[in-house]
Design a protein around this motif. Structure first.
Motif, PDB file in Angstrom:
ATOM      1  N   ASN A  65       0.809  -1.215   0.000  1.00 21.31           N
ATOM      2  CA  ASN A  65       0.000   0.000   0.000  1.00 21.31           C
ATOM      3  C   ASN A  65       0.845   1.269   0.000  1.00 21.31           C
ATOM      4  OD1 ASN A  65      -3.044  -0.639   0.184  1.00 21.31           O
ATOM      5  ND2 ASN A  65      -2.064  -2.152   1.495  1.00 21.31           N
ATOM      6  N   GLY A  66       2.079   1.143  -0.513  1.00 20.06           N
ATOM      7  CA  GLY A  66       2.906   2.317  -0.756  1.00 20.06           C
ATOM      8  C   GLY A  66       3.715   2.835   0.409  1.00 20.06           C
ATOM      9  N   ARG A  67       3.835   2.062   1.466  1.00 26.08           N
ATOM     10  CA  ARG A  67       4.588   2.546   2.619  1.00 26.08           C
ATOM     11  C   ARG A  67       5.913   1.807   2.811  1.00 26.08           C
ATOM     12  NH1 ARG A  67      -0.770   2.777   4.082  1.00 26.08           N
ATOM     13  NH2 ARG A  67      -0.804   0.856   5.251  1.00 26.08           N
ATOM     14  N   GLY A  68       6.394   1.156   1.772  1.00 26.70           N
ATOM     15  CA  GLY A  68       7.631   0.385   1.864  1.00 26.70           C
ATOM     16  C   GLY A  68       8.854   1.215   2.191  1.00 26.70           C
ATOM     17  N   ASP A  69       8.846   2.487   1.801  1.00 27.47           N
ATOM     18  CA  ASP A  69       9.999   3.351   2.066  1.00 27.47           C
ATOM     19  C   ASP A  69       9.975   3.971   3.459  1.00 27.47           C
ATOM     20  OD1 ASP A  69      11.086   2.856  -0.411  1.00 27.47           O
ATOM     21  OD2 ASP A  69      10.140   4.597  -1.346  1.00 27.47           O
ATOM     22  N   GLN A  70       8.916   3.733   4.205  1.00 27.17           N
ATOM     23  CA  GLN A  70       8.846   4.294   5.553  1.00 27.17           C
ATOM     24  C   GLN A  70       9.782   3.541   6.491  1.00 27.17           C
ATOM     25  OE1 GLN A  70       4.751   4.300   6.825  1.00 27.17           O
ATOM     26  NE2 GLN A  70       4.368   6.276   5.862  1.00 27.17           N
ATOM     27  N   THR A  71      10.330   4.267   7.428  1.00 32.64           N
ATOM     28  CA  THR A  71      11.239   3.683   8.408  1.00 32.64           C
ATOM     29  C   THR A  71      10.472   2.764   9.351  1.00 32.64           C
ATOM     30  OG1 THR A  71      12.687   5.600   8.310  1.00 32.64           O
ATOM     31  CG2 THR A  71      12.855   4.215  10.273  1.00 32.64           C
ATOM     32  N   ALA A  72      11.011   1.562   9.506  1.00 35.82           N
ATOM     33  CA  ALA A  72      10.413   0.584  10.413  1.00 35.82           C
ATOM     34  C   ALA A  72      11.235   0.454  11.691  1.00 35.82           C
ATOM     35  CB  ALA A  72      10.302  -0.773   9.732  1.00 35.82           C
ATOM     36  N   LEU A  73      12.544   0.536  11.552  1.00 34.17           N
ATOM     37  CA  LEU A  73      13.446   0.413  12.701  1.00 34.17           C
ATOM     38  C   LEU A  73      14.472   1.537  12.680  1.00 34.17           C
ATOM     39  CD1 LEU A  73      14.281  -3.407  12.560  1.00 34.17           C
ATOM     40  CD2 LEU A  73      12.729  -2.287  14.146  1.00 34.17           C
ATOM     41  N   ILE A  74      14.824   1.992  13.858  1.00 32.07           N
ATOM     42  CA  ILE A  74      15.886   2.985  13.996  1.00 32.07           C
ATOM     43  C   ILE A  74      16.925   2.412  14.946  1.00 32.07           C
ATOM     44  CG2 ILE A  74      16.494   5.294  14.797  1.00 32.07           C
ATOM     45  CD1 ILE A  74      13.552   6.091  14.214  1.00 32.07           C
ATOM     46  N   TYR A  75      18.156   2.349  14.471  1.00 29.43           N
ATOM     47  CA  TYR A  75      19.265   1.910  15.317  1.00 29.43           C
ATOM     48  C   TYR A  75      20.044   3.157  15.702  1.00 29.43           C
ATOM     49  CZ  TYR A  75      23.626  -0.247  16.799  1.00 29.43           C
ATOM     50  OH  TYR A  75      24.735  -0.617  17.517  1.00 29.43           O
ATOM     51  N   ASP A  76      20.208   3.375  16.996  1.00 25.54           N
ATOM     52  CA  ASP A  76      20.902   4.565  17.486  1.00 25.54           C
ATOM     53  C   ASP A  76      21.732   4.150  18.693  1.00 25.54           C
ATOM     54  OD1 ASP A  76      21.761   7.029  18.358  1.00 25.54           O
ATOM     55  OD2 ASP A  76      19.763   7.923  18.472  1.00 25.54           O
ATOM     56  N   SER A  77      23.023   3.910  18.469  1.00 27.55           N
ATOM     57  CA  SER A  77      23.891   3.431  19.542  1.00 27.55           C
ATOM     58  C   SER A  77      24.554   4.595  20.269  1.00 27.55           C
ATOM     59  CB  SER A  77      24.972   2.510  18.980  1.00 27.55           C
ATOM     60  OG  SER A  77      25.902   2.195  19.995  1.00 27.55           O
ATOM     61  N   PRO A  78      24.277   4.737  21.555  1.00 24.91           N
ATOM     62  CA  PRO A  78      24.949   5.783  22.317  1.00 24.91           C
ATOM     63  C   PRO A  78      26.425   5.447  22.570  1.00 24.91           C
ATOM     64  CG  PRO A  78      23.550   4.497  23.762  1.00 24.91           C
ATOM     65  CD  PRO A  78      23.311   4.003  22.361  1.00 24.91           C
ATOM     66  N   VAL A  79      26.776   4.178  22.432  1.00 22.68           N
ATOM     67  CA  VAL A  79      28.153   3.756  22.674  1.00 22.68           C
ATOM     68  C   VAL A  79      29.038   4.081  21.474  1.00 22.68           C
ATOM     69  CG1 VAL A  79      29.650   1.773  23.138  1.00 22.68           C
ATOM     70  CG2 VAL A  79      27.413   1.937  24.255  1.00 22.68           C
ATOM     71  N   THR A  80      28.604   3.672  20.284  1.00 24.35           N
ATOM     72  CA  THR A  80      29.430   3.875  19.089  1.00 24.35           C
ATOM     73  C   THR A  80      29.073   5.146  18.333  1.00 24.35           C
ATOM     74  OG1 THR A  80      27.923   2.661  17.640  1.00 24.35           O
ATOM     75  CG2 THR A  80      29.628   1.374  18.794  1.00 24.35           C
TER      76      THR A  80
END
Length: 111
Positions: A65-80
């Motif tokens: 339904n056209g939402r394939g480019d939407q972000t599903a996961l966000i990886y945000d490492s405070p360590v690296t």
């Protein structure tokens, strides 16, 4: 009376009709005609004649339904300090590959 209260009252006064109406809000492979049915053991079964696939609804439905480019996961490492995102379409592709692999492995193990 509030919208919430009206909805609540409908759900209590005729639960079968209420939930059958609510079931139209999602995509079914086979839409249910019955909201709830008590089986021979007295166990209530919801939407016993309906068929859906929750994995499809979670991923493929949105991609189709056209939402394939939407972000599903966000990886945000405070360590690296590394940050990255993964789109729905990428997860759907990876999921299909994993399922194909698992199915082939299962078939080969059965003999």
């Amino acid at each position: 009376m509030s919208s919430y209260q009206n909805t609540f009252n409908q759900s209590v006064s005729d639960p079968a009709a209420f939930w059958l109406e609510q079931s139209t809000q999602i995509e079914w492979f086979t839409p249910p005609q019955t909201a709830i049915h008590k089986d021979e053991n007295g166990i209530e079964r919801w939407f016993p004649d309906g068929e859906l696939n929750t994995s499809y609804l979670a991923l493929d439905f949105h991609v189709q339904n056209g939402r394939g480019d939407q972000t599903a996961l966000i990886y945000d490492s405070p360590v690296t300090g590394k940050k990255s995102t993964v789109q729905l379409s990428c997860i759907a592709r990876s999921s299909r590959k994993m399922c194909r692999y698992a199915l082939c492995t299962w078939r080969n193990q059965r003999g």
